[in-house]
Design an enzyme around this catalytic site. Structure first.
Site, PDB file in Angstrom:
ATOM      1  CG  HIS A  54      27.422  45.877  43.482  1.00  0.00           C
ATOM      2  ND1 HIS A  54      26.600  47.108  43.288  1.00  0.00           N
ATOM      3  CD2 HIS A  54      27.207  45.315  44.727  1.00  0.00           C
ATOM      4  CE1 HIS A  54      26.097  47.295  44.456  1.00  0.00           C
ATOM      5  NE2 HIS A  54      26.411  46.108  45.336  1.00  0.00           N
ATOM      6  CD  GLU A  56      27.603  48.195  38.011  1.00  0.00           C
ATOM      7  OE1 GLU A  56      26.556  49.004  38.065  1.00  0.00           O
ATOM      8  OE2 GLU A  56      27.465  47.155  38.817  1.00  0.00           O
ATOM      9  CB  CYS A  84      24.510  51.478  43.446  1.00  0.00           C
ATOM     10  SG  CYS A  84      26.236  50.722  43.661  1.00  0.00           S
ATOM     11  CB  CYS A  87      28.991  50.692  40.645  1.00  0.00           C
ATOM     12  SG  CYS A  87      28.841  49.049  41.301  1.00  0.00           S
TER      13      CYS A  87
END
Length: 161
Positions: A54, A56, A84, A87
């Site tokens: 991801h 992040e 999410c 993260c």
């Protein structure tokens, strides 16, 4: 000169555009410390076939490497989509004090939409959350991406018929 919340989010949007070029979900992240970009990243889940890739998490890893510490105190994370649960957990664990995001994530958002892990008072660290910065621009990129993806899938299905 980059010096406003919107300017930093525009840099995150540029990262999201890089993801879209690779047919990745267009999410970008930038980590800033002392008015300087420490790291930037975009989603690479499909490219790397890695559920952890991801934007992040990639930005956090790069920031930790750049600063030589896992504590990202005095940093701000700008991300185009609400984090999410995975993260959000990494953000809390890396001690980032401020998170700025663009579009809400109605299906997985953990910075206030479904739940708020970033400001959970039972954790030993909490983040200030600033939501909705350039929300329409961030959301429009995602909407366009998924609309085009559905059209490509439909065309592919028709080609096989």
């Amino acid at each position: 000169m980059v010096n406003s919340t919107e300017d930093w989010m525009r840099l995150a949007l540029e990262q999201a555009d890089h993801a879209a070029i690779l047919n990745e979900v267009p999410i970008g992240a930038v980590i800033v410390k002392d008015n300087e970009v420490i790291s930037a990243a975009f989603n690479l889940r499909e490219t790397n076939q890695d559920s952890l890739a991801h934007a992040e998490l990639l930005a956090i890893k790069r920031a930790c490497d750049a600063l030589g510490t896992w504590r990202l105190e005095d940093c701000t994370l700008y991300v185009t989509l609400e984090p999410c649960p995975m993260c959000a957990g990494a953000i809390v664990q890396s001690r980032i004090p401020t998170v700025v995001y663009g579009a809400k994530d109605e299906k997985a958002g953990c910075a206030g939409t479904l739940m708020n892990l970033l400001e959970e008072p039972r954790f030993n660290h909490r983040c200030e959350v600033i939501a909705g910065v350039l929300e329409h621009e961030c959301g429009d990129r995602l909407t366009r991406f998924f609309k085009e993806l559905r059209l490509r899938k439909k065309a592919k299905k028709l080609d096989k018929a």
